[in-house]
Every structure is written in C-alpha cells, then in structure tokens.
Design a protein around this motif. Structure first.
Motif, PDB file in Angstrom:
ATOM      1  N   LEU A 151      64.498 -98.759 -72.605  1.00  0.00           N
ATOM      2  CA  LEU A 151      65.595 -97.835 -72.672  1.00  0.00           C
ATOM      3  C   LEU A 151      67.140 -98.752 -72.254  1.00  0.00           C
ATOM      4  N   PRO A 152      67.896 -99.121 -73.058  1.00  0.00           N
ATOM      5  CA  PRO A 152      69.007 -99.969 -72.826  1.00  0.00           C
ATOM      6  C   PRO A 152      69.876 -99.481 -71.584  1.00  0.00           C
ATOM      7  N   GLY A 153      70.435-100.283 -71.089  1.00  0.00           N
ATOM      8  CA  GLY A 153      71.346 -99.781 -69.864  1.00  0.00           C
ATOM      9  C   GLY A 153      72.384-100.709 -69.397  1.00  0.00           C
ATOM     10  N   ILE A 154      73.387-100.655 -68.865  1.00  0.00           N
ATOM     11  CA  ILE A 154      74.300-101.740 -68.093  1.00  0.00           C
ATOM     12  C   ILE A 154      74.349-101.385 -66.747  1.00  0.00           C
ATOM     13  N   VAL A 155      74.167-102.472 -66.050  1.00  0.00           N
ATOM     14  CA  VAL A 155      74.158-102.316 -64.273  1.00  0.00           C
ATOM     15  C   VAL A 155      75.209-103.203 -63.898  1.00  0.00           C
ATOM     16  N   ASP A 156      75.960-102.755 -62.974  1.00  0.00           N
ATOM     17  CA  ASP A 156      76.841-103.529 -62.069  1.00  0.00           C
ATOM     18  C   ASP A 156      76.136-104.296 -61.202  1.00  0.00           C
ATOM     19  N   THR A 157      75.669-105.559 -61.590  1.00  0.00           N
ATOM     20  CA  THR A 157      74.884-106.472 -60.827  1.00  0.00           C
ATOM     21  C   THR A 157      75.512-107.242 -59.479  1.00  0.00           C
ATOM     22  N   ASP A 158      76.860-106.819 -59.575  1.00  0.00           N
ATOM     23  CA  ASP A 158      77.478-107.414 -58.390  1.00  0.00           C
ATOM     24  C   ASP A 158      77.415-106.451 -57.256  1.00  0.00           C
ATOM     25  N   GLY A 159      76.868-105.181 -57.489  1.00  0.00           N
ATOM     26  CA  GLY A 159      76.718-104.441 -56.289  1.00  0.00           C
ATOM     27  C   GLY A 159      75.167-103.866 -56.184  1.00  0.00           C
ATOM     28  N   ILE A 160      74.401-103.891 -57.081  1.00  0.00           N
ATOM     29  CA  ILE A 160      73.052-103.491 -57.012  1.00  0.00           C
ATOM     30  C   ILE A 160      72.071-104.424 -57.650  1.00  0.00           C
ATOM     31  N   HIS A 161      71.100-104.901 -57.166  1.00  0.00           N
ATOM     32  CA  HIS A 161      70.378-106.021 -57.352  1.00  0.00           C
ATOM     33  C   HIS A 161      68.962-105.835 -57.845  1.00  0.00           C
ATOM     34  N   GLU A 162      68.404-104.733 -57.698  1.00  0.00           N
ATOM     35  CA  GLU A 162      66.959-103.962 -58.076  1.00  0.00           C
ATOM     36  C   GLU A 162      67.201-103.248 -59.246  1.00  0.00           C
ATOM     37  N   VAL A 163      66.544-103.768 -60.424  1.00  0.00           N
ATOM     38  CA  VAL A 163      66.919-103.069 -61.732  1.00  0.00           C
ATOM     39  C   VAL A 163      65.400-103.122 -62.348  1.00  0.00           C
ATOM     40  N   ASN A 164      64.929-101.711 -62.404  1.00  0.00           N
ATOM     41  CA  ASN A 164      63.669-101.543 -63.188  1.00  0.00           C
ATOM     42  C   ASN A 164      64.155-100.813 -64.645  1.00  0.00           C
ATOM     43  N   PHE A 165      63.066-100.829 -65.191  1.00  0.00           N
ATOM     44  CA  PHE A 165      63.370-100.731 -66.887  1.00  0.00           C
ATOM     45  C   PHE A 165      62.352 -99.665 -67.245  1.00  0.00           C
TER      46      PHE A 165
END
Length: 233
Positions: A151-165
């Motif tokens: 499921l595509p998504g955009i994450v602000d990885t300058d603020g949160i770093h744990e990204v699950n899919f």
C-alpha cells in the motif's frame, strides 16, 4: 548530495539483506527484452510502424532504476487456509510480519484486490533517516512480478524512522514461498517543496512547432533532448 541512511539492530546486520540501489534489482524479463520489435531491423521505424519495445521508453527505465529497494529479510512461506493467511518465516527467530483487520479497508477498492481475510504488514527491520526537509515515497517495486502489493505511502523520514508496510496479498495460489532477498519495497526519496498549479492555454502554433520538432527526430527525442540523469548510490 543528499544522503539516506538505513540503520538496523546489530544482531540483524549480517543476516538481513542490505538495502540496494534499485538499478541493482532490475527484473530479469526487462534485462532480456530487446529494444526492437523487428530484431533484424534496428531502426525506430519499420515499414512506417514503430519498431521500439517498451525497453526504449526512458520514463519506464527511470522508474525501474531510481531510488532504493528493500529486500525480504528471510524466506517467507505464505499459505491460504480456511482460517486465512498463514505465515511462516524460515531460518530466523524474528517475526517480520504483523497484520491489520480487513475491516480497515472495507468499502475501498482494496477490499476487492486481496485474496485474504486480513491485511499483512511487513515489519521492516531497517530504520530510515533523511535530512531535514526530505521525505520518502514507499511503493511496490516497479514492474516486478510479485504476489503482493505494497500500500503506497509517503513518510516524512526526517521526523519518524520506523516504517512498516501493509500489503495486499494478490496470489490465489494455496502456497507461495518467497525467498530471502526478494525485492520488497521501492523507496523514492524527495525534497518537500510548496507547489502552486496554473492552468494555461497554449497557442496552437507553439504546439505545432513542438510536434514538428518531436517528429523530426525519430525514436529517441525524449532520451536525447529531455531526459536528465538521476544518481543514486
């Protein structure tokens, strides 16, 4: 040059396949495909008809080679049973899969796409860091033949770093073994900017001139006059 950092627990560093640039994971079918439909006539036109395959399309190539790819951290066996999807990791004590209730996508087109009664979630072992002002677009690896869809998504990885899919399971096969190192997620880092749209009428003469220029250069106009090189290391 901007930098994206992938961090992982020390005990997983040597066992989980490391993220790679996407150009290292181009699908085999694409590598094997020739650029010409009529292979004996290596010209963009053959008897007035287009003679180029999709391999000559630079936008398709760009989406294949751009960004970074996360790889499946271990062998994963998926079985479809009457109780739903059964998940079994092999050669690891880690559990890289969670789930979401199917109720969370009720009423959306995703409900029709899945062959399961739940939504699987890949628990990504990598933490992803970008510098201030940068985000990442996460999506299914482009043009890969996979039994699932991220499921595509955009994450602000300058603020949160744990990204699950979260993934939609698409395969109807009763049993699928996905091997460690399988392309899992494609990442396109980008700089956040403010945008404003404008809708403008283009004079017809300008469009005619543009089309004449395009037609005067057979086959590779975009490649030779428009395309800009992108770099990921």
């Amino acid at each position: 040059m901007s930098v994206i950092k992938f961090k992982i627990r020390e005990d997983l560093y040597n066992s989980a396949p490391h993220p790679v640039t996407s150009k290292k994971n181009i699908p085999a079918w694409y590598k094997d495909m020739g650029q010409y439909i009529n292979k004996t006539n290596k010209c963009p036109l053959d008897n007035g008809k287009h003679n180029l395959t999709m391999k000559s399309c630079i936008p398709i190539r760009d989406v294949l080679v751009s960004g970074y790819t996360l790889l499946l951290p271990a062998d994963l066996l998926i079985e479809i049973t009457d109780e739903g999807l059964q998940v079994q990791w092999r050669d690891t004590t880690e559990n890289f899969v969670g789930s979401h209730s199917i109720e969370q996508i009720k009423g959306s087109p995703l409900e029709k796409m899945t062959s399961s009664n739940s939504i699987l979630k890949i628990n990504n072992p990598w933490r992803i860091y970008t510098k201030a002002g940068y985000s990442c677009h996460f999506t299914t690896p482009a043009y890969h033949d996979l039994p699932f869809e991220i499921l595509p998504g955009i994450v602000d990885t300058d603020g949160i770093h744990e990204v699950n899919f979260p993934i939609i399971w698409k395969s109807d096969n009763k049993q699928v073994l996905m091997k460690k190192g399988l392309p899992m997620v494609q990442i396109y880092p980008f700089k956040r900017e403010s945008w404003k749209s404008e809708v403008i009428v283009e004079p017809e003469i300008a469009e005619i001139k543009k089309q004449k220029n395009f037609n005067s250069y057979i086959g590779h106009w975009y490649r030779d006059f428009v395309h800009k090189k992108k770099s990921y290391k």
